[in-house]
Motif scaffolding. Sequence first.
Motif, mmCIF file in Angstrom:
data_model
loop_
_atom_site.group_PDB
_atom_site.id
_atom_site.type_symbol
_atom_site.label_atom_id
_atom_site.label_comp_id
_atom_site.label_asym_id
_atom_site.label_seq_id
_atom_site.Cartn_x
_atom_site.Cartn_y
_atom_site.Cartn_z
ATOM 1 N N GLN A 326 -31.778 -58.772 24.143
ATOM 2 C CA GLN A 326 -31.640 -60.157 24.584
ATOM 3 C C GLN A 326 -32.372 -60.395 25.900
ATOM 4 O OE1 GLN A 326 -27.493 -61.220 24.716
ATOM 5 N NE2 GLN A 326 -27.272 -61.278 22.487
ATOM 6 N N LEU A 327 -32.364 -59.397 26.780
ATOM 7 C CA LEU A 327 -33.109 -59.514 28.028
ATOM 8 C C LEU A 327 -34.593 -59.732 27.744
ATOM 9 C CD1 LEU A 327 -33.294 -59.305 31.143
ATOM 10 C CD2 LEU A 327 -33.549 -56.821 30.841
ATOM 11 N N LYS A 328 -35.132 -58.928 26.857
ATOM 12 C CA LYS A 328 -36.557 -59.028 26.517
ATOM 13 C C LYS A 328 -36.883 -60.372 25.879
ATOM 14 C CE LYS A 328 -40.251 -56.588 24.047
ATOM 15 N NZ LYS A 328 -40.600 -55.376 23.255
ATOM 16 N N SER A 329 -36.086 -60.786 24.916
ATOM 17 C CA SER A 329 -36.363 -62.048 24.223
ATOM 18 C C SER A 329 -36.210 -63.242 25.161
ATOM 19 C CB SER A 329 -35.446 -62.205 23.005
ATOM 20 O OG SER A 329 -34.081 -62.262 23.393
ATOM 21 N N SER A 330 -35.268 -63.165 26.099
ATOM 22 C CA SER A 330 -35.067 -64.270 27.041
ATOM 23 C C SER A 330 -36.238 -64.391 28.010
ATOM 24 C CB SER A 330 -33.762 -64.069 27.816
ATOM 25 O OG SER A 330 -32.637 -64.129 26.951
ATOM 26 N N ILE A 331 -36.768 -63.255 28.450
ATOM 27 C CA ILE A 331 -37.935 -63.280 29.341
ATOM 28 C C ILE A 331 -39.136 -63.865 28.607
ATOM 29 C CG2 ILE A 331 -39.575 -61.874 30.645
ATOM 30 C CD1 ILE A 331 -37.265 -59.914 31.193
ATOM 31 N N MET A 332 -39.323 -63.445 27.378
ATOM 32 C CA MET A 332 -40.451 -63.949 26.592
ATOM 33 C C MET A 332 -40.323 -65.455 26.346
ATOM 34 S SD MET A 332 -40.853 -60.774 23.891
ATOM 35 C CE MET A 332 -42.177 -61.549 22.971
ATOM 36 N N GLU A 333 -39.106 -65.925 26.113
ATOM 37 C CA GLU A 333 -38.886 -67.354 25.909
ATOM 38 C C GLU A 333 -39.181 -68.131 27.187
ATOM 39 O OE1 GLU A 333 -35.293 -70.449 24.610
ATOM 40 O OE2 GLU A 333 -34.972 -68.290 24.530
ATOM 41 N N TRP A 334 -38.740 -67.586 28.336
ATOM 42 C CA TRP A 334 -39.013 -68.254 29.610
ATOM 43 C C TRP A 334 -40.516 -68.362 29.866
ATOM 44 C CZ3 TRP A 334 -41.281 -65.660 33.882
ATOM 45 C CH2 TRP A 334 -41.438 -66.464 35.013
ATOM 46 N N LYS A 335 -41.252 -67.320 29.553
ATOM 47 C CA LYS A 335 -42.698 -67.345 29.770
ATOM 48 C C LYS A 335 -43.366 -68.455 28.955
ATOM 49 C CE LYS A 335 -43.711 -62.598 31.232
ATOM 50 N NZ LYS A 335 -44.707 -62.894 32.278
ATOM 51 N N LYS A 336 -42.793 -68.794 27.820
ATOM 52 C CA LYS A 336 -43.357 -69.845 26.979
ATOM 53 C C LYS A 336 -42.908 -71.227 27.435
ATOM 54 C CE LYS A 336 -43.610 -67.003 22.764
ATOM 55 N NZ LYS A 336 -43.072 -66.821 21.387
ATOM 56 N N GLU A 337 -41.614 -71.364 27.768
ATOM 57 C CA GLU A 337 -41.055 -72.691 28.037
ATOM 58 C C GLU A 337 -41.113 -73.104 29.504
ATOM 59 O OE1 GLU A 337 -37.189 -73.135 26.433
ATOM 60 O OE2 GLU A 337 -37.828 -72.867 24.348
ATOM 61 N N LYS A 338 -41.015 -72.158 30.411
ATOM 62 C CA LYS A 338 -41.094 -72.419 31.855
ATOM 63 C C LYS A 338 -40.061 -73.435 32.345
ATOM 64 C CE LYS A 338 -44.246 -69.468 32.671
ATOM 65 N NZ LYS A 338 -45.652 -69.807 32.717
#
Length: 380
Positions: A326-338
Amino acid sequence: MDTKQFGEELKQSGFAFYTGVPCSFLKNLINYAINDCEYVGATNEGDALAIASGAYLAGKHPVVLMQNSGLANAVSPLVSLNYTFRIPLLGFVSLRGEPGIPDEPQHELMGQITTRLLDLMEVSWAYLSSDIAEAKDQIQQAIQVIQQNRPFFFVVKKGIFQEEILRTQELKPASNPFKQRKNASDQLPRRYEALATIQSLTDNNTVQLATTGKTGRELYEIKDIAGNFYMVGSMGCISSIGLGLALSKKDKDIIVIDGDGALLMRMGSLATNGYYNPPNMLHILLDNNAHDSTGGQKTVSDNIDFIEITAACGYTKSIYVHNLEQLKSSIMEWKKEKNLTFLHLKISPGSKKDLARPHIKPYEVKDRLRLFLKSGTSSQ
């Protein structure tokens, strides 16, 4: 002295980023900064110094404003952040409680020791002149000190600045935050594993700021790169550095890696972060309910709902993550959505055995990061 004229002299010398905490002696300069420059209002003076330091890392020439009673609040970052990392800035501190001048009783002692305190911290200073011609010369003297990577403070007596009317300030109403609370059991990974996960997602557009203690030491051991900043001292200041950096370098992804003990020490910074709400900042809390670097003494983090607090402070997203996936997926989502995002991950206490300390000096970390932010490359 004409406040606007003095402010314009500062602006011509590159000083257009201000942060601080109000004081009646400085109100007119603060009003000018709010009216005509970039101004970040901090919840305390230590946070203001950290915000200014983040702006300096991004290449700006920051100004910090404070009452001398708040100078005591700024001692920790002045002696363990600005001194240690050789981060310069221009400061203005009022002289409430000046000997021989009637004032409130709480200012009496600080009025007697303000300049001595600056001397003890090896901070160069001067009484600001009310004559604009002399003040212009003093600005140039301050710049000479700042160019040596040292802070310089003007001590401001009562009545130095002419009236500057504060224009109407627009409020920033918080939007409805997204909250994802704990809904499963915690995996409780080791901090080293969590840091390795965060590090695996970095790129040439990412800056990672690690809080003081073993967090920075473990991140350094995983992989030392130019985009990393390893805090020493100044406990609790890492997200304020991140705020100043994120506001000043909007084209970079700023990841702040915090600890529960550090965050609890300066929780007021959450309100400032949420209000200014930089979308390019991700705030990750690795929470082991312990002061791990000093022997494992318990913190009170188990009693704190960080998801509710950060959401109430204005973070756009506040997410409880239960495991490394979940940590990894949340970071990746933040990088896309900002969006300004807070991630809370519970980790196990303890640290890597035989953990080394960084072989690179703090000021070298600072110089390398500034070069990285200027050039955009992370080659070693």
